[in-house]
Write an enzyme that holds these catalytic residues in place. Sequence first.
Site, PDB file in Angstrom:
ATOM      1  N   HIS A 112       0.846  -1.206   0.000  1.00 49.31           N
ATOM      2  CA  HIS A 112       0.000   0.000   0.000  1.00 49.31           C
ATOM      3  C   HIS A 112       0.883   1.258   0.000  1.00 49.31           C
ATOM      4  CE1 HIS A 112      -3.110  -2.563   2.382  1.00 49.31           C
ATOM      5  NE2 HIS A 112      -3.622  -2.395   1.181  1.00 49.31           N
ATOM      6  N   LYS A 170     -16.640  -6.302   7.442  1.00 50.24           N
ATOM      7  CA  LYS A 170     -15.401  -7.039   7.154  1.00 50.24           C
ATOM      8  C   LYS A 170     -14.719  -7.536   8.419  1.00 50.24           C
ATOM      9  CE  LYS A 170     -13.534  -6.277   2.634  1.00 50.24           C
ATOM     10  NZ  LYS A 170     -12.332  -5.929   1.868  1.00 50.24           N
ATOM     11  N   ARG A 198      -1.969  -6.499  -8.113  1.00 50.11           N
ATOM     12  CA  ARG A 198      -0.856  -7.397  -7.782  1.00 50.11           C
ATOM     13  C   ARG A 198      -0.748  -8.533  -8.775  1.00 50.11           C
ATOM     14  NH1 ARG A 198      -3.150  -7.783  -1.864  1.00 50.11           N
ATOM     15  NH2 ARG A 198      -4.924  -7.421  -3.210  1.00 50.11           N
ATOM     16  N   SER A 257      -2.964  -7.495   3.261  1.00 49.60           N
ATOM     17  CA  SER A 257      -3.215  -7.316   4.692  1.00 49.60           C
ATOM     18  C   SER A 257      -3.519  -8.669   5.343  1.00 49.60           C
ATOM     19  CB  SER A 257      -4.391  -6.369   4.919  1.00 49.60           C
ATOM     20  OG  SER A 257      -4.105  -5.106   4.378  1.00 49.60           O
TER      21      SER A 257
HETATM   22  P1  ADP Z   1      -9.919  -3.462  -0.397  1.00 49.99           P
HETATM   23  O1  ADP Z   1     -10.638  -4.181   0.716  1.00 49.99           O
HETATM   24  O2  ADP Z   1     -10.644  -2.248  -0.903  1.00 49.99           O
HETATM   25  O3  ADP Z   1      -9.425  -4.337  -1.511  1.00 49.99           O
HETATM   26  P2  ADP Z   1      -7.155  -3.309   0.481  1.00 49.99           P
HETATM   27  O4  ADP Z   1      -6.633  -2.536   1.644  1.00 49.99           O
HETATM   28  O5  ADP Z   1      -7.040  -4.783   0.530  1.00 49.99           O
HETATM   29  O6  ADP Z   1      -8.657  -2.812   0.338  1.00 49.99           O
HETATM   30  O7  ADP Z   1      -6.468  -2.800  -0.852  1.00 49.99           O
HETATM   31  C1  ADP Z   1      -6.588  -1.475  -1.296  1.00 49.99           C
HETATM   32  C2  ADP Z   1      -5.969  -1.361  -2.684  1.00 49.99           C
HETATM   33  O8  ADP Z   1      -4.560  -1.587  -2.598  1.00 49.99           O
HETATM   34  C3  ADP Z   1      -6.491  -2.393  -3.692  1.00 49.99           C
HETATM   35  O9  ADP Z   1      -6.561  -1.784  -4.966  1.00 49.99           O
HETATM   36  C4  ADP Z   1      -5.425  -3.465  -3.689  1.00 49.99           C
HETATM   37  O10 ADP Z   1      -5.388  -4.154  -4.919  1.00 49.99           O
HETATM   38  C5  ADP Z   1      -4.183  -2.602  -3.480  1.00 49.99           C
HETATM   39  N1  ADP Z   1      -3.093  -3.383  -2.905  1.00 49.99           N
HETATM   40  C6  ADP Z   1      -3.129  -4.170  -1.809  1.00 49.99           C
HETATM   41  N2  ADP Z   1      -1.922  -4.748  -1.588  1.00 49.99           N
HETATM   42  C7  ADP Z   1      -1.095  -4.290  -2.568  1.00 49.99           C
HETATM   43  C8  ADP Z   1       0.277  -4.538  -2.919  1.00 49.99           C
HETATM   44  N3  ADP Z   1       1.029  -5.387  -2.226  1.00 49.99           N
HETATM   45  N4  ADP Z   1       0.785  -3.901  -4.004  1.00 49.99           N
HETATM   46  C9  ADP Z   1       0.001  -3.069  -4.732  1.00 49.99           C
HETATM   47  N5  ADP Z   1      -1.303  -2.810  -4.468  1.00 49.99           N
HETATM   48  C10 ADP Z   1      -1.854  -3.413  -3.401  1.00 49.99           C
END
Ligand code: ADP
Length: 158
Positions: free
Chosen positions: A16, A40, A89, A127
Amino acid sequence: MKVLYPGSFDPLTLGHLDVIERGSQLFDGLVVAVLRNPGKNPCFSVEQRIEQIRGATGHLQRIEVAAFDGLTVEFAERCGAGVILRGLRALSDFEYELQIAHTNKSLAPKLETLFLATATAHSFLSSSVVKEVARFGGPVGHMVPTGVAEDLARLFNQ
Ligand code: ADP
């Protein structure tokens, strides 16, 4: 132009953070928007997640961190953001992200969704993976910012 980076961030990972750092170079301002979604069953409260993000982005200019609920497109409009930023990803992210992007486009035709490809080093990071490793006492220092690693250690009582 301002960009909105919405997500759960439960917790913030280095993946992130990389998207935030790179996104902030591309736009005049970046709003990290933490979704209030009790459905969630998050590990960290929205307030804790906001603290974690603020703590890890102090070195960056033009970053705001905020909580939101309801429609992302409405929050983007309230923030004055013309673009929604999301990360990709792997192919497994693509179908879901494309569906959300089309949905948002149908709701707010002027708003664009932009995807940043993950940094190679962070492509395995999510996460949920971080929480799984931390829950069993594994090292997460290479996956999350220091403040988040400390919060995880406290949460799982190490
Ligand atoms: P959500 O529940 O909205 O998917 P996340 O916190 O899991 O929220 O992810 C938010 C955004 O960050 C999403 O677009 C996800 O694909 C992106 N993301 C999560 N992990 C990574 C990573 N390791 N590298 C790049 N983007 C990521």
